[in-house]
Scaffold this motif. Structure first.
Motif, PDB file in Angstrom:
ATOM      1  N   GLU A 243      -0.611 -29.966  -8.516  1.00 16.21           N
ATOM      2  CA  GLU A 243      -1.513 -30.858  -9.233  1.00 16.21           C
ATOM      3  C   GLU A 243      -2.760 -31.146  -8.392  1.00 16.21           C
ATOM      4  OE1 GLU A 243      -1.322 -32.000 -12.268  1.00 16.21           O
ATOM      5  OE2 GLU A 243       0.661 -31.177 -12.745  1.00 16.21           O
ATOM      6  N   GLY A 244      -3.885 -31.175  -9.085  1.00 16.98           N
ATOM      7  CA  GLY A 244      -5.137 -31.523  -8.426  1.00 16.98           C
ATOM      8  C   GLY A 244      -5.908 -30.354  -7.862  1.00 16.98           C
ATOM      9  N   LEU A 245      -5.346 -29.144  -7.926  1.00 15.35           N
ATOM     10  CA  LEU A 245      -6.047 -27.980  -7.390  1.00 15.35           C
ATOM     11  C   LEU A 245      -6.814 -27.204  -8.449  1.00 15.35           C
ATOM     12  CD1 LEU A 245      -3.474 -26.523  -4.822  1.00 15.35           C
ATOM     13  CD2 LEU A 245      -5.397 -28.071  -4.424  1.00 15.35           C
ATOM     14  N   GLU A 246      -6.705 -27.639  -9.709  1.00 14.58           N
ATOM     15  CA  GLU A 246      -7.407 -26.940 -10.771  1.00 14.58           C
ATOM     16  C   GLU A 246      -8.921 -27.080 -10.592  1.00 14.58           C
ATOM     17  OE1 GLU A 246      -3.662 -28.801 -12.561  1.00 14.58           O
ATOM     18  OE2 GLU A 246      -5.273 -29.371 -11.171  1.00 14.58           O
ATOM     19  N   LEU A 247      -9.641 -26.026 -10.858  1.00 13.33           N
ATOM     20  CA  LEU A 247     -11.095 -26.091 -10.868  1.00 13.33           C
ATOM     21  C   LEU A 247     -11.557 -26.484 -12.264  1.00 13.33           C
ATOM     22  CD1 LEU A 247     -11.959 -22.912  -8.774  1.00 13.33           C
ATOM     23  CD2 LEU A 247     -11.798 -25.273  -8.009  1.00 13.33           C
ATOM     24  N   VAL A 248     -12.621 -27.233 -12.351  1.00 10.14           N
ATOM     25  CA  VAL A 248     -13.116 -27.736 -13.635  1.00 10.14           C
ATOM     26  C   VAL A 248     -13.399 -26.568 -14.574  1.00 10.14           C
ATOM     27  CG1 VAL A 248     -14.976 -28.992 -14.770  1.00 10.14           C
ATOM     28  CG2 VAL A 248     -14.086 -29.797 -12.581  1.00 10.14           C
ATOM     29  N   GLY A 249     -12.834 -26.661 -15.763  1.00 10.23           N
ATOM     30  CA  GLY A 249     -13.069 -25.639 -16.772  1.00 10.23           C
ATOM     31  C   GLY A 249     -12.177 -24.424 -16.672  1.00 10.23           C
ATOM     32  N   ARG A 250     -11.335 -24.361 -15.651  1.00  6.02           N
ATOM     33  CA  ARG A 250     -10.463 -23.208 -15.472  1.00  6.02           C
ATOM     34  C   ARG A 250      -9.137 -23.412 -16.187  1.00  6.02           C
ATOM     35  NH1 ARG A 250     -11.426 -20.247 -10.609  1.00  6.02           N
ATOM     36  NH2 ARG A 250     -13.576 -19.578 -10.684  1.00  6.02           N
ATOM     37  N   THR A 251      -8.713 -22.406 -16.932  1.00  7.97           N
ATOM     38  CA  THR A 251      -7.404 -22.415 -17.568  1.00  7.97           C
ATOM     39  C   THR A 251      -6.818 -21.012 -17.465  1.00  7.97           C
ATOM     40  OG1 THR A 251      -8.354 -21.870 -19.728  1.00  7.97           O
ATOM     41  CG2 THR A 251      -8.045 -24.229 -19.228  1.00  7.97           C
ATOM     42  N   GLY A 252      -5.554 -20.885 -17.853  1.00  8.23           N
ATOM     43  CA  GLY A 252      -4.937 -19.564 -17.905  1.00  8.23           C
ATOM     44  C   GLY A 252      -5.006 -18.847 -16.574  1.00  8.23           C
ATOM     45  N   PHE A 253      -5.348 -17.550 -16.631  1.00  4.66           N
ATOM     46  CA  PHE A 253      -5.394 -16.728 -15.420  1.00  4.66           C
ATOM     47  C   PHE A 253      -6.377 -17.298 -14.405  1.00  4.66           C
ATOM     48  CE2 PHE A 253      -4.285 -12.920 -18.296  1.00  4.66           C
ATOM     49  CZ  PHE A 253      -2.940 -13.160 -18.156  1.00  4.66           C
ATOM     50  N   GLY A 254      -7.426 -17.942 -14.892  1.00  6.78           N
ATOM     51  CA  GLY A 254      -8.450 -18.464 -13.993  1.00  6.78           C
ATOM     52  C   GLY A 254      -7.948 -19.506 -13.017  1.00  6.78           C
ATOM     53  N   LEU A 255      -6.793 -20.126 -13.303  1.00 11.97           N
ATOM     54  CA  LEU A 255      -6.216 -21.107 -12.384  1.00 11.97           C
ATOM     55  C   LEU A 255      -5.865 -20.497 -11.037  1.00 11.97           C
ATOM     56  CD1 LEU A 255      -3.752 -23.019 -14.760  1.00 11.97           C
ATOM     57  CD2 LEU A 255      -5.919 -23.877 -13.855  1.00 11.97           C
ATOM     58  N   HIS A 256      -5.630 -19.210 -11.012  1.00 10.13           N
ATOM     59  CA  HIS A 256      -5.110 -18.573  -9.816  1.00 10.13           C
ATOM     60  C   HIS A 256      -6.208 -17.941  -8.960  1.00 10.13           C
ATOM     61  CE1 HIS A 256      -1.250 -19.492 -11.487  1.00 10.13           C
ATOM     62  NE2 HIS A 256      -1.617 -18.907 -12.620  1.00 10.13           N
ATOM     63  N   VAL A 257      -7.448 -18.274  -9.265  1.00 11.14           N
ATOM     64  CA  VAL A 257      -8.592 -17.864  -8.451  1.00 11.14           C
ATOM     65  C   VAL A 257      -9.153 -19.110  -7.803  1.00 11.14           C
ATOM     66  CG1 VAL A 257     -10.851 -16.748  -8.447  1.00 11.14           C
ATOM     67  CG2 VAL A 257      -9.061 -15.933 -10.007  1.00 11.14           C
ATOM     68  N   ARG A 258      -9.410 -19.057  -6.510  1.00 14.55           N
ATOM     69  CA  ARG A 258      -9.778 -20.248  -5.762  1.00 14.55           C
ATOM     70  C   ARG A 258     -11.148 -20.810  -6.151  1.00 14.55           C
ATOM     71  NH1 ARG A 258      -7.831 -17.123  -1.625  1.00 14.55           N
ATOM     72  NH2 ARG A 258      -9.919 -16.818  -0.779  1.00 14.55           N
ATOM     73  N   ARG A 259     -12.095 -19.949  -6.453  1.00  8.89           N
ATOM     74  CA  ARG A 259     -13.431 -20.452  -6.788  1.00  8.89           C
ATOM     75  C   ARG A 259     -14.068 -19.563  -7.826  1.00  8.89           C
ATOM     76  NH1 ARG A 259     -14.297 -17.663  -1.903  1.00  8.89           N
ATOM     77  NH2 ARG A 259     -15.885 -16.027  -2.056  1.00  8.89           N
TER      78      ARG A 259
END
Length: 259
Positions: A243-259
């Motif tokens: 929790e708390g590591l999500e980047l704004v606007g990121r969902t799905g596969f994009g969650l697993h990319v740091r930036r």
């Protein structure tokens, strides 16, 4: 630099064939060593079966266990062992293929199925309360880089965020993250050529120029910053992003990319 090109197209005179040949000539002129696995020319066997694992294969066949046992014993078939040796030799792996039915050609998937065996590409490292094996940023193939060079028949708009086929990054995620990053390979942003079925000679000149530029900057290109499994971003053993590591606007596969 030592580069392995894994090439999957049945027609040597195709765009894929031209890009493969251009990669070989460009890299060799730059002083690099190059090997090519031309899967169709090799008549690569694409299906996994008991014959891959020698006379000690179990009955009924247990693919993961049998592939690991055969890898450990050195009894995998010679064609599979040769491809594993090429991967261990290479600094960089280029996969040259057309996108067919939203993924790689079957012969290339069969290469993955047979070559990425248990105890070689997966099932390695410590499994404990603190570590779930060496995967996603660690593993046998750590220290290597890979690049997908993909041709697509349709236009780029079809593969955009609002395109009917879905974003190209999503379509390639199972290959880039699930196949290549899983055993530790760093993955470079893909080289994608759209409209391959309508390409003119003038178009090809532009594509060839762009391809040469990518090839000559392989060593300086930043990889896709996928999150590493065992370095604090994921709960273990649940392997869910904390929790708390999500980047704004990121969902799905994009969650697993740091930036």
């Amino acid at each position: 630099m030592k580069t392995l090109i894994v090439y999957a197209h049945p027609e040597p005179k195709s765009l894929n064939g031209s890009l493969k040949d251009l990669a070989v000539s460009t890299l060799e002129r730059a002083g690099h060593q190059v090997r090519v696995s031309d899967l169709y020319a090799m008549n690569w066997k694409a299906v996994v079966d008991a014959a891959d694992y020698g006379p000690d294969a179990s009955n009924p066949l247990r693919v993961a266990r049998d592939s690991g046992r055969a890898f450990d014993a050195g009894t995998l078939t010679p064609d599979v062992r040769a491809e594993q040796d090429k991967l261990l030799w290479a600094d960089t792996i280029i996969f040259q293929f057309p996108l067919w039915w939203y993924t790689m050609p079957a012969i290339l998937k069969g290469w993955v199925d047979r070559v990425f065996t248990y105890h070689f590409a997966y099932g390695v490292g410590e499994h404990s309360a603190d570590k779930y094996g060496e995967r996603f940023g660690e593993g046998t193939l750590t220290g290597r880089r890979a690049l997908l060079s993909v041709t697509i028949g349709g236009p780029q708009s079809h593969y955009s965020a609002r395109g009917i086929n879905g974003p190209i990054d999503d379509l390639l995620f199972p290959i880039q993250h699930g196949i290549l990053y899983y055993p530790g390979i760093e993955v470079l942003p893909p080289f994608v050529r759209y409209g391959a079925d309508r390409m003119t000679d003038a178009d090809y000149a532009d594509v060839a120029k762009a391809w040469k530029e990518r090839l000559l900057t392989l060593q300086s290109t930043e990889p896709i910053p996928f999150r590493r499994q065992n370095f604090g971003d994921y709960e273990i053993p649940a392997l869910q992003l904390k929790e708390g590591l999500e980047l704004v606007g990121r969902t799905g596969f994009g969650l697993h990319v740091r930036r």
